[in-house]
Design a protein around this motif. Sequence first.
Motif: not given
Length: 156
Positions: A85, A123, A125-128, A131-132, A137
């Motif tokens: 990541c 990505v 952001t860490e949020e992205q 979410a994945r 998802n």
Amino acid sequence: MMSKDLVGFGDDLDGSTCRIGIVKTRWNPEIVDSLYEGVRAALNETGVKDENVYDTTVPGSFELPLAARFLALSRQCDVVITIGCLIKGETMHFEYIAEAVTKGLMDIQLQTTIPVIFGVLTVLTEEQAVARSKGENNHGISWGKTAVEMALLRNA
Ligand SMILES: O=c1[nH]c(NC[C@H](O)[C@H](O)[C@H](O)CO)c([N+](=O)[O-])c(=O)[nH]1
């Protein structure tokens, strides 16, 4: 002409004969470990035997191509799954690593004819990333299924 029906796809995959190499990074462990769980869930669903899964880790995504090459050249794996990541920071470091890793992994599968699954989230952001890598998802699930399909295709 090879038909995809010969190896199945989606829910028809039979991974019982597939030998899977997995290399994951120690960077961003919460995200990467969640993606790894998704991969393993997909491998279990397609009947891959635990004894046919070889796990290893590397420090970060930049080390994935060399580890993937080691696994591919070992001829002990029908497919290699890489898991990492990359999260964009303030500098261009993200772009340089992402480009190098992407090209490196593509080169290895073309050079060795061992499929290499690109399981590296890139990505902003860490949020992205979260979410994945969670729930339905979780991109690891599709990476695991892709790995089995490509291993079967290679050995068909
Ligand atoms: O896997 C990652 N490695 C990262 N860096 C380490 C890199 O992959 C190498 O391990 C390091 O440069 C040593 O070669 C990251 N960042 O720097 O942000 C990152 O987000 N993800």
